[in-house]
Design a protein around this motif. Structure first.
Motif, short mmCIF file in Angstrom:
data_model
loop_
_atom_site.label_atom_id
_atom_site.label_comp_id
_atom_site.label_asym_id
_atom_site.label_seq_id
_atom_site.Cartn_x
_atom_site.Cartn_y
_atom_site.Cartn_z
N LYS A 101 13.04 -38.10 -13.38
CA LYS A 101 12.01 -38.93 -14.02
C LYS A 101 10.80 -39.09 -13.10
N ASP A 102 11.04 -39.22 -11.81
CA ASP A 102 9.94 -39.35 -10.85
C ASP A 102 9.01 -38.13 -10.89
N PHE A 103 9.60 -36.94 -10.98
CA PHE A 103 8.80 -35.71 -11.04
C PHE A 103 8.05 -35.62 -12.36
N ILE A 104 8.70 -36.08 -13.43
CA ILE A 104 8.06 -36.04 -14.75
C ILE A 104 6.87 -36.99 -14.78
N ASP A 105 7.05 -38.19 -14.23
CA ASP A 105 5.96 -39.17 -14.23
C ASP A 105 4.77 -38.71 -13.40
N SER A 106 5.04 -38.01 -12.30
CA SER A 106 3.95 -37.53 -11.46
C SER A 106 3.43 -36.15 -11.91
N LYS A 107 4.02 -35.63 -12.99
CA LYS A 107 3.64 -34.33 -13.55
C LYS A 107 3.77 -33.20 -12.52
N SER A 108 4.81 -33.29 -11.71
CA SER A 108 5.16 -32.22 -10.76
C SER A 108 6.13 -31.30 -11.48
N TRP A 109 5.58 -30.39 -12.28
CA TRP A 109 6.40 -29.60 -13.18
C TRP A 109 7.35 -28.66 -12.46
N LYS A 110 6.88 -27.99 -11.43
CA LYS A 110 7.75 -27.06 -10.69
C LYS A 110 8.91 -27.79 -10.02
N GLU A 111 8.60 -28.93 -9.41
CA GLU A 111 9.66 -29.72 -8.74
C GLU A 111 10.65 -30.25 -9.76
N ALA A 112 10.16 -30.64 -10.94
CA ALA A 112 11.05 -31.11 -11.99
C ALA A 112 11.99 -30.00 -12.44
#
Length: 183
Positions: A98-109
């Protein structure tokens, strides 16, 4: 070495381009050397086929070799107790994307999703297999729904589609809640 039948078909005919006579077969364009090459090719092909058949047999029959095939996903090496202990931890780890999704870090997500979901998948599979038949059908449907949403989330993150990613994430949370209420 040419077969006796092949030698019977050949006769000695002087060749105009060579100083020594060359054996030619009764069929035009064929010499004993051509027949020798054909026989050698056949022998090599037969030897290669036998070797391949032997190696395939060894790969399937000898499970102690490093080259043998392993089908661990169909029979997990995990006990029910290990799966019960790890399922909540792995579900929590999966939900931390969820943290990656909220920060829009798509690759990390995507990377986190791909690293964390297989452990949860194996835990749930082991638990479902241990359940009585009456509960398995419902759990299998939830299992399928959960990991279909995981795949959809992965594709949506690749396409940077925030709406679909949020939708899939909410479906994952809801499905996990339903699974935990049953198990």
């Amino acid at each position: 070495m040419a077969s006796p039948m092949a030698l019977q078909l050949c006769s000695t005919i002087p060749s105009p381009s060579l100083s020594s006579p060359q054996r030619r077969c009764s069929r035009p364009g064929h010499t004993t050397q051509d027949l020798q090459r054909q026989l050698n090719r056949r022998r090599l092909t037969a030897a290669a086929a036998l070797t391949t058949a032997f190696l395939v047999k060894e790969a399937f029959s000898n499970s102690n070799n490093a080259s043998s095939f392993e089908f661990r996903f169909t029979v997990p090496d995990q006990t029910l107790e290990e799966a019960d202990a790890g399922v909540k931890v792995h579900a929590r780890d999966l939900l931390q994307i969820k943290d990656f999704i909220d920060s829009k870090s798509w690759k990390e997500a995507q990377l986190a999703l791909r690293q964390r979901s297989p452990y949860l998948k194996q835990d749930l599979y082991t638990i479902i297999q241990a359940k009585p038949g009456s509960q398995r059908l419902q759990l299998r449907k939830l299992y399928s729904n959960l990991f279909n949403n995981v795949s959809r989330l992965d594709y949506a993150a690749r396409d940077r589609d925030a709406r679909v990613v949020q939708e899939c994430y909410m479906n994952i949370v809801t499905t996990l809640d339903e699974i935990f209420s049953i198990i």
